[in-house]
Design an enzyme around this catalytic site. Sequence first.
Site, PDB file in Angstrom:
ATOM      1  N   ASP A  40     -28.442   8.478 106.066  1.00 47.94           N
ATOM      2  CA  ASP A  40     -29.051   9.739 105.650  1.00 47.94           C
ATOM      3  C   ASP A  40     -28.239  10.367 104.517  1.00 47.94           C
ATOM      4  OD1 ASP A  40     -30.990   9.532 107.619  1.00 47.94           O
ATOM      5  OD2 ASP A  40     -29.782  10.625 109.087  1.00 47.94           O
ATOM      6  N   TYR A  68     -19.205   4.416 113.849  1.00 43.03           N
ATOM      7  CA  TYR A  68     -19.346   5.716 113.191  1.00 43.03           C
ATOM      8  C   TYR A  68     -18.255   6.667 113.644  1.00 43.03           C
ATOM      9  CZ  TYR A  68     -24.153   4.265 112.094  1.00 43.03           C
ATOM     10  OH  TYR A  68     -25.260   3.584 111.641  1.00 43.03           O
ATOM     11  N   ASP A  82     -29.396  17.506 113.183  1.00 38.30           N
ATOM     12  CA  ASP A  82     -28.162  17.557 112.411  1.00 38.30           C
ATOM     13  C   ASP A  82     -28.089  18.895 111.685  1.00 38.30           C
ATOM     14  OD1 ASP A  82     -29.668  17.386 110.006  1.00 38.30           O
ATOM     15  OD2 ASP A  82     -29.489  15.212 109.946  1.00 38.30           O
ATOM     16  N   ARG A 181     -27.463  10.965 115.799  1.00 40.97           N
ATOM     17  CA  ARG A 181     -28.035  12.312 115.956  1.00 40.97           C
ATOM     18  C   ARG A 181     -28.637  12.490 117.345  1.00 40.97           C
ATOM     19  NH1 ARG A 181     -32.036  12.697 111.003  1.00 40.97           N
ATOM     20  NH2 ARG A 181     -32.253  10.516 111.567  1.00 40.97           N
TER      21      ARG A 181
END
Length: 297
Positions: A40, A68, A82, A181
């Site tokens: 993203d 991550y 988010d 997310r």
Amino acid sequence: MVSPGILLVDKPAGLTSHDVVARVRRAFGTRKVGHAGTLDPMATGLLVVGIEGATRLLTYIVGADKTYETTIRLGATTTTDDAEGDVLVRAEDADLDAVTAEGIDAGVRALTGRISQVPSSVSAIKVDGRRAYDRVRAGEDVVLAAREVTVSRFDVGAARRVDGAIDLDAVVDCSSGTYIRSLARDLGAGLGVGGHLTALRRTKVGSFDVSDAVGIEELDGATPLSPADAASRVLDVLRVDAADARDLRYGKRLAGQATRVTGAFAAAVDEDDTLVGVVEKRGDDLKSAMNMPEERR
């Protein structure tokens, strides 16, 4: 002539994955560029980019596990799960005061292992041929089907109280297709205070590490990994002689050689350390699943 290769790029915040592809195209003077796994615009970190014939390798990279680093904010839900979305609900201070370290640990454990996860409605998943995020932006209500994913590590650091919220730094190892997310959203929901991401950075894709990546301003003059080097990081290597390499390139099977490969696929590399292609088992034989364009010398 542009040589094929795999380029590791450290994507900055604010750019889409497509933006990065466009810049790589300009830097290398070719249209044939693709990537393995979208990030993203808010997210930073490792984007694996294929150039020229090496784009064929992306099929074997996109499904690799990911790592991550992220910051989860407990205390509010947003339209996008988010920080880029609008706040829907904020938790009361009393509810945040009731969140304990033991409660966070229990919530994290419930989201570790093989889990069923509903992707964020603003994901890139297609619904009847259109991206979910496009449908949301058009005002449609989108609820995506749950999917099975694996979160093999979900390590959370100490909680810190910020303005009307609790922030948690976390490291997540997960299967391809996992939405971080959604982990933030579901952790917050389980604690009764809501949650969303405020930061996300991808540090690993399979054995590719962001520490080996180039920045967006370093694309000119960057040296991609060779197809053979890149393939050997995601697949077993099958060494082939000149005769077998020629047969594979012409679509012939390697008769009786299936026992030389242990996994589903292997990277066939010739005596010059050039990637011939990817092979797979067919009974007792090996056949080409993907051939690389032969490099001119």
